[in-house]
Write an enzyme that holds these catalytic residues in place. Structure first.
Site, PDB file in Angstrom:
ATOM      1  N   SER A   1       0.829  -1.211   0.000  1.00  0.00           N
ATOM      2  CA  SER A   1       0.000   0.000   0.000  1.00  0.00           C
ATOM      3  C   SER A   1       0.853   1.246   0.000  1.00  0.00           C
ATOM      4  CB  SER A   1      -0.928   0.001   1.211  1.00  0.00           C
ATOM      5  OG  SER A   1      -0.190  -0.115   2.390  1.00  0.00           O
TER       6      SER A   1
ATOM      7  N   HIS B   1      -3.203  -3.145  -5.856  1.00  0.00           N
ATOM      8  CA  HIS B   1      -3.494  -2.745  -4.480  1.00  0.00           C
ATOM      9  C   HIS B   1      -4.989  -2.866  -4.189  1.00  0.00           C
ATOM     10  CE1 HIS B   1      -3.694   0.454  -1.166  1.00  0.00           C
ATOM     11  NE2 HIS B   1      -3.395  -0.717  -0.650  1.00  0.00           N
TER      12      HIS B   1
ATOM     13  N   GLU C   1      -6.289  -0.798  -7.301  1.00  0.00           N
ATOM     14  CA  GLU C   1      -5.356   0.076  -8.016  1.00  0.00           C
ATOM     15  C   GLU C   1      -4.320  -0.810  -8.701  1.00  0.00           C
ATOM     16  OE1 GLU C   1      -5.219   4.013  -5.168  1.00  0.00           O
ATOM     17  OE2 GLU C   1      -4.168   2.232  -4.476  1.00  0.00           O
TER      18      GLU C   1
ATOM     19  N   ASN D   1      -4.527   5.957  -1.009  1.00  0.00           N
ATOM     20  CA  ASN D   1      -3.835   6.264   0.245  1.00  0.00           C
ATOM     21  C   ASN D   1      -3.191   7.652   0.239  1.00  0.00           C
ATOM     22  OD1 ASN D   1      -4.611   4.002   1.553  1.00  0.00           O
ATOM     23  ND2 ASN D   1      -2.684   2.893   1.321  1.00  0.00           N
TER      24      ASN D   1
HETATM   25  N1  CAA Z   1     -16.373 -11.448   4.221  1.00  0.00           N
HETATM   26  C1  CAA Z   1     -17.672 -11.642   3.955  1.00  0.00           C
HETATM   27  N2  CAA Z   1     -18.648 -10.812   4.358  1.00  0.00           N
HETATM   28  C2  CAA Z   1     -18.284  -9.732   5.080  1.00  0.00           C
HETATM   29  C3  CAA Z   1     -16.944  -9.460   5.399  1.00  0.00           C
HETATM   30  C4  CAA Z   1     -15.963 -10.373   4.933  1.00  0.00           C
HETATM   31  N3  CAA Z   1     -14.669 -10.191   5.173  1.00  0.00           N
HETATM   32  N4  CAA Z   1     -16.891  -8.308   6.127  1.00  0.00           N
HETATM   33  C5  CAA Z   1     -18.167  -7.897   6.268  1.00  0.00           C
HETATM   34  N5  CAA Z   1     -18.995  -8.745   5.624  1.00  0.00           N
HETATM   35  C6  CAA Z   1     -20.448  -8.619   5.503  1.00  0.00           C
HETATM   36  C7  CAA Z   1     -21.168  -8.418   6.817  1.00  0.00           C
HETATM   37  O1  CAA Z   1     -21.444  -9.654   7.407  1.00  0.00           O
HETATM   38  C8  CAA Z   1     -22.424  -7.688   6.355  1.00  0.00           C
HETATM   39  O2  CAA Z   1     -23.371  -8.578   5.799  1.00  0.00           O
HETATM   40  P1  CAA Z   1     -24.929  -8.220   5.809  1.00  0.00           P
HETATM   41  O3  CAA Z   1     -25.105  -6.854   5.202  1.00  0.00           O
HETATM   42  O4  CAA Z   1     -25.552  -9.281   4.965  1.00  0.00           O
HETATM   43  O5  CAA Z   1     -25.311  -8.257   7.255  1.00  0.00           O
HETATM   44  C9  CAA Z   1     -21.955  -6.843   5.199  1.00  0.00           C
HETATM   45  O6  CAA Z   1     -20.729  -7.421   4.764  1.00  0.00           O
HETATM   46  C10 CAA Z   1     -21.773  -5.402   5.566  1.00  0.00           C
HETATM   47  O7  CAA Z   1     -20.937  -5.319   6.704  1.00  0.00           O
HETATM   48  P2  CAA Z   1     -21.284  -4.521   8.039  1.00  0.00           P
HETATM   49  O8  CAA Z   1     -22.690  -4.749   8.420  1.00  0.00           O
HETATM   50  O9  CAA Z   1     -20.208  -4.826   9.038  1.00  0.00           O
HETATM   51  O10 CAA Z   1     -21.130  -2.967   7.810  1.00  0.00           O
HETATM   52  P3  CAA Z   1     -21.223  -1.955   6.633  1.00  0.00           P
HETATM   53  O11 CAA Z   1     -22.507  -2.047   5.920  1.00  0.00           O
HETATM   54  O12 CAA Z   1     -20.828  -0.679   7.253  1.00  0.00           O
HETATM   55  O13 CAA Z   1     -20.081  -2.326   5.595  1.00  0.00           O
HETATM   56  C11 CAA Z   1     -17.804  -1.828   5.103  1.00  0.00           C
HETATM   57  C12 CAA Z   1     -18.783  -2.543   6.022  1.00  0.00           C
HETATM   58  C13 CAA Z   1     -17.917  -2.363   3.682  1.00  0.00           C
HETATM   59  C14 CAA Z   1     -16.433  -2.155   5.656  1.00  0.00           C
HETATM   60  C15 CAA Z   1     -18.100  -0.280   5.087  1.00  0.00           C
HETATM   61  O14 CAA Z   1     -18.236   0.205   6.378  1.00  0.00           O
HETATM   62  C16 CAA Z   1     -17.032   0.488   4.376  1.00  0.00           C
HETATM   63  O15 CAA Z   1     -17.018   0.593   3.170  1.00  0.00           O
HETATM   64  N6  CAA Z   1     -16.074   1.087   5.156  1.00  0.00           N
HETATM   65  C17 CAA Z   1     -14.942   1.779   4.616  1.00  0.00           C
HETATM   66  C18 CAA Z   1     -13.864   0.777   4.341  1.00  0.00           C
HETATM   67  C19 CAA Z   1     -12.665   1.404   3.719  1.00  0.00           C
HETATM   68  O16 CAA Z   1     -12.548   2.614   3.568  1.00  0.00           O
HETATM   69  N7  CAA Z   1     -11.714   0.539   3.350  1.00  0.00           N
HETATM   70  C20 CAA Z   1     -10.477   0.975   2.807  1.00  0.00           C
HETATM   71  C21 CAA Z   1      -9.481   0.983   3.921  1.00  0.00           C
HETATM   72  S1  CAA Z   1      -7.957   1.620   3.372  1.00  0.00           S
HETATM   73  C22 CAA Z   1      -7.195   0.284   2.732  1.00  0.00           C
HETATM   74  O17 CAA Z   1      -7.615  -0.820   2.768  1.00  0.00           O
HETATM   75  C23 CAA Z   1      -5.929   0.608   2.054  1.00  0.00           C
HETATM   76  C24 CAA Z   1      -4.700   0.548   2.807  1.00  0.00           C
HETATM   77  O18 CAA Z   1      -3.722   0.224   2.197  1.00  0.00           O
HETATM   78  C25 CAA Z   1      -4.579   1.000   4.191  1.00  0.00           C
END
Ligand code: CAA
Length: 348
Positions: free
Chosen positions: A174, A195, A207, A245
């Site tokens: 990342s 990424h 990415e 990022n």
């Molecule tokens: N596998 C399968 N299913 C999963 C899962 C996984 N790993 N994680 C979550 N789920 C499922 C949950 O069980 C849930 O299912 P239902 O809707 O059927 O109940 C569904 O996915 C949604 O999850 P949540 O209810 O926990 O919550 P949510 O609706 O808020 O979605 C999220 C979660 C997609 C993470 C959302 O909050 C989101 O988009 N957050 C931002 C994440 C983000 O910005 N990520 C980038 C981080 S930066 C990065 O990764 C780069 C780096 O290099 C640092």
């Protein structure tokens, strides 16, 4: 639990294909559906797509941690590969990666997002191993090991010796330089970045990073592969933080600076960005979710390499959390209290 019904291994299962694919057209800035070949008009892309598919039949996933297990799972459930070699150096990490995949697949089956047959096929196509030699004849290696450049250099030196000359290497780093790693692989023309975002199973974008040495066909194969496994590709040069990022991490640091200055509370910063900007998680919630050690690692690496860039700095509250061992979700405390996956109240 569905995992108990999943077979742990079997021979190759049937493959899926589609005549039309969804891609993100960087030239027009929207998802588009088209049959190949396709002309790309962005200056950072080759001018013409000359391939119909990635041609990646057998792939290797190196590292099965937070990101690696998700990449392995998404590749396996896409149904486009005859075999996925899932590699970890130590058995305990291999087992925990396998376990994470099974838990996630269970969730998807339970919610009807994946059939039990497809789940079994996916696991059947995946071979879990601690033997690096198993990667010898894969078409693509996707690497997602910890963000330590020395460790990655050693790994790519070994992979460069073990893998067939045609194997393409792709790093999920990342924040590290793709070019620096490519130099150690002995095949800089067959090296790119892919990424993914956390959680890999849900986040749609990937990415794809090219260096000056990346062969245009290798880049096209990388872009095609991202589509084949059901994600949307965006293209970026080998620049710190790539697209996401480079924008996201300074935003996280700015939100922590508000805390340092006592300008706003954790809760209000997160509510503001959720409701004011439509972000799914507020920045401090997200920092905990990513891991404060990861945020710290990214910024401190950039500060060292780019000391004149004012966007790259470590806020005092991040430093204090790191020193106290409060790394967010993974340790149960950061800007919030956590119980496993469940976020609790703000700490301050
Ligand atoms: N596998 C399968 N299913 C999963 C899962 C996984 N790993 N994680 C979550 N789920 C499922 C949950 O069980 C849930 O299912 P239902 O809707 O059927 O109940 C569904 O996915 C949604 O999850 P949540 O209810 O926990 O919550 P949510 O609706 O808020 O979605 C999220 C979660 C997609 C993470 C959302 O909050 C989101 O988009 N957050 C931002 C994440 C983000 O910005 N990520 C980038 C981080 S930066 C990065 O990764 C780069 C780096 O290099 C640092």
């Amino acid at each position: 639990m569905f995992a108990s019904k999943l077979i742990s291994n079997s021979t190759a299962a049937g493959r899926k294909s589609s005549a039309f694919v969804a891609t993100y057209d960087v030239a027009v800035g929207r998802n588009s559906y088209f049959s190949t070949p396709t002309t790309r008009r962005n200056s950072t892309t080759p001018t013409t797509t000359t391939i119909d598919s990635s041609g990646f039949d057998k792939i290797g996933c190196v590292g099965l941690g937070l990101m690696g297990h998700g990449i392995c799972q998404v590749a396996a459930t896409s149904g486009v590969h005859s075999k996925i070699i899932a590699f970890e150096q130590e058995q305990r990490f291999l087992d925990s990666g396998n376990d994470r995949i099974l838990k996630s697949i269970d969730k998807l089956v339970e919610k009807g997002k994946l059939t039990l047959d497809d789940a079994n096929d996916a696991m059947g196509r995946t071979e879990f191993t601690t033997d690096m030699d198993a990667l010898r004849d894969v078409d693509l290696v996707v690497e997602a090991v910890i963000e330590n450049i020395d460790l990655k250099k050693d790994l790519y030196t070994s992979l460069g010796e073990i893998c067939k000359p045609e194997t393409i290497f792709a790093s999920n780093t990342s924040s590290l330089s793709i070019g620096e790693m490519a130099a150690f692989s002995g095949r800089p023309d067959r090296f790119l970045g892919v990424h993914f975002f956390n959680p890999v199973q849900l986040m749609k974008v990937v990415e794809v990073i090219k260096t000056d040495d990346t062969d245009p066909i290798v880049l096209e194969k990388g872009l095609k592969w991202v589509e084949e496994i059901g994600k949307v590709s965006v293209l970026c040069g080998d620049t710190p933080g790539f697209i996401v990022n480079r924008i996201l991490v300074p935003m996280l640091m700015q939100s922590m600076s508000l805390i340092d200055r006592k300008d706003a509370s954790v809760k209000d910063i997160d509510v503001a960005m959720k409701l004011g900007c439509g972000h799914p998680m507020g920045p401090l919630h997200l920092a905990d979710y990513i891991g404060l050690d990861t945020c710290y690692f990214i910024v401190s690496g950039w500060m060292e390499k780019y000391p004149d860039e004012s966007d790259f700095f470590i806020p005092a509250c991040l430093q204090a959390n790191i020193e106290a061992g409060n790394l967010g979700r993974k340790t149960g405390k950061g800007f919030y209290h956590w119980e496993g996956e469940k976020r609790g109240d703000p700490v301050y």
